[in-house]
Design an enzyme around this catalytic site. Structure first.
Site, short mmCIF file in Angstrom:
data_model
loop_
_atom_site.label_atom_id
_atom_site.label_comp_id
_atom_site.label_asym_id
_atom_site.label_seq_id
_atom_site.Cartn_x
_atom_site.Cartn_y
_atom_site.Cartn_z
NE ARG A 377 44.74 12.08 72.66
CZ ARG A 377 44.08 11.29 71.82
NH1 ARG A 377 42.78 11.14 71.95
NH2 ARG A 377 44.71 10.67 70.86
CG PHE A 378 38.82 17.73 78.90
CD1 PHE A 378 39.99 18.48 78.88
CD2 PHE A 378 37.78 18.17 79.70
CE1 PHE A 378 40.10 19.64 79.63
CE2 PHE A 378 37.88 19.33 80.46
CZ PHE A 378 39.06 20.05 80.42
#
Length: 399
Positions: A377-378
């Site tokens: 989720r970066f």
């Protein structure tokens, strides 16, 4: 020529085994089809031939389509949600082939269906050898592709909860469970646990183009090459006078430095919203590339001559539908809607004019954000903002 006894199938608690069992039944029906082809020249449409034709018809008219739906609506989307790295790359390359196989085999089946129906009714003995050979070869190769890749991938990647969800969907499709029954707590938790770790590509400030429309064009062309499902589909979000938002999927028909254009009925709900509040947002989501593009700005109507040109380019039936439908307005029944269409079709002729209440909208962008999925989720996010002089600035946003 074929066994009329049902095979013992695995339980839906083992959905991948059920799918493999379906392949076994397909192979039996294909073998029956080949035997029937050899049987007909000597024996004609005798009782044995009629029973064999009926058995093949029963299977491919219904069960085969359910099997395809299992893959298209459940198995492939679920695999896309969890596949990473090499698995994701394999799936991206394979899935379009699987889906095209389904379309090709359905087209071949239409030809065979007519021939087999005549044989089953004792009214014909013609069965095209070339079509049978193509049908058998296509299905055989298709099943081998799935059994060597997708099935083992699912067994490796799916959790027990995901297997249960797949099995339940397959049962619902076959009417074996009550669609209104509440979802079990474990299955509900499985929805919360669904996640995909993205990792196909990166997005860096040094790589993006200075103009966001050119950057969008580059991404759109990549979506076309990747055979993304409906790359021109976008979510349009509007806000009514009372402050309530609403959204729907529309198709972009043109994009250029002026903005993003779509066409609709000027009396529709979205048109009324835009009359009350001319600001809107668009969202393109290309899951196959792990990308989305968010666009915000002011909406204006296209010039009448531009709407005329696009209207004339549409298929005749689409033009007639646009004239016949008072979009978003209630109507008593589908039959009434069809009657309206027939009345318009009889009166409009072959080159109907664009009605005054139908035309284009163009969103003139003020903010465009490009989002590239990344691991854990970066994600990468680059946003462009239009300045008063018409130029664009860009900067990275935190995920």
């Amino acid at each position: 020529m074929s066994s009329l006894l049902p095979d013992t199938a695995p339980d839906f608690s083992q959905p991948i085994a059920v799918l493999k069992h379906c392949h076994g039944r397909i192979r039996k029906q294909l073998a029956t089809l080949e035997k029937l082809l050899a049987h007909l020249p000597e024996h004609g449409a005798d009782e044995q031939a009629r029973q064999a034709a009926s058995a093949v018809l029963r299977y491919f008219d219904k069960a085969a389509h359910l099997h395809h739906d299992d893959e298209e609506q459940d198995l492939i989307p679920m695999l896309r949600a969890v596949a990473q790295g090499d698995d994701a790359a394999t799936l991206q390359a394979l899935a379009p082939t699987i889906l095209q196989d389904h379309k090709d085999m359905d087209a071949m089946w239409q030809d065979l269906h007519e021939q087999l129906t005549a044989i089953a009714e004792g009214a014909g003995t013609a069965l095209n050898p070339a079509t049978v050979a193509r049908f058998v070869a296509s299905y055989t190769a298709h099943m081998e592709r799935e059994e060597s890749t997708m099935a083992p991938m699912a067994v490796r990647l799916f959790s027990a909860e995901q297997m249960a969800r797949l099995g339940q969907s397959m049962q619902l499709r076959r009417g074996l469970v009550d669609a209104s029954a509440p979802v079990s707590p474990k299955l509900g938790q499985a929805v919360a646990d669904l996640r995909k770790d993205y990792g196909q590509a990166t997005l860096d400030e040094a790589d993006v183009l200075a103009d966001p429309i050119e950057q969008f064009t580059a991404w759109f062309e990549q979506a076309l090459k990747a055979e993304v499902n409906e790359p021109n589909a976008m979510t349009l979000a509007t806000v009514a006078a009372n402050g309530r938002p609403s959204s729907r999927i529309v198709l972009v028909k043109q994009f250029d430095p002026r903005g993003f254009t779509w066409y609709t009925n000027y009396d529709s709900k979205k048109a009324q919203d835009l009359s009350d509040n001319s600001y809107a947002a668009l969202l393109f989501f290309w899951s196959e590339l792990e990308r989305q593009v968010r666009i915000e700005g002011r909406v204006e109507r296209t010039a009448p001559e531009e709407s005329d040109r696009y209207f004339r380019s549409r298929p005749l039936k689409s033009r007639l539908s646009a004239i016949a439908s008072a979009q978003s307005a209630p109507i008593a029944s589908r039959a009434q809607l069809e009657a309206n269409y027939e009345a318009v079709a009889q009166a409009a002729g072959e080159d109907p004019a664009r009605p005054d209440n139908w035309g284009g909208f163009r969103l003139v962008p003020e903010r465009i954000e490009f989002w590239q999925g990344r691991r854990s989720r970066f994600h990468d996010r680059i946003v462009y903002q239009r300045q008063e002089d018409g130029s664009w600035t860009r900067q990275r946003l935190q995920p």
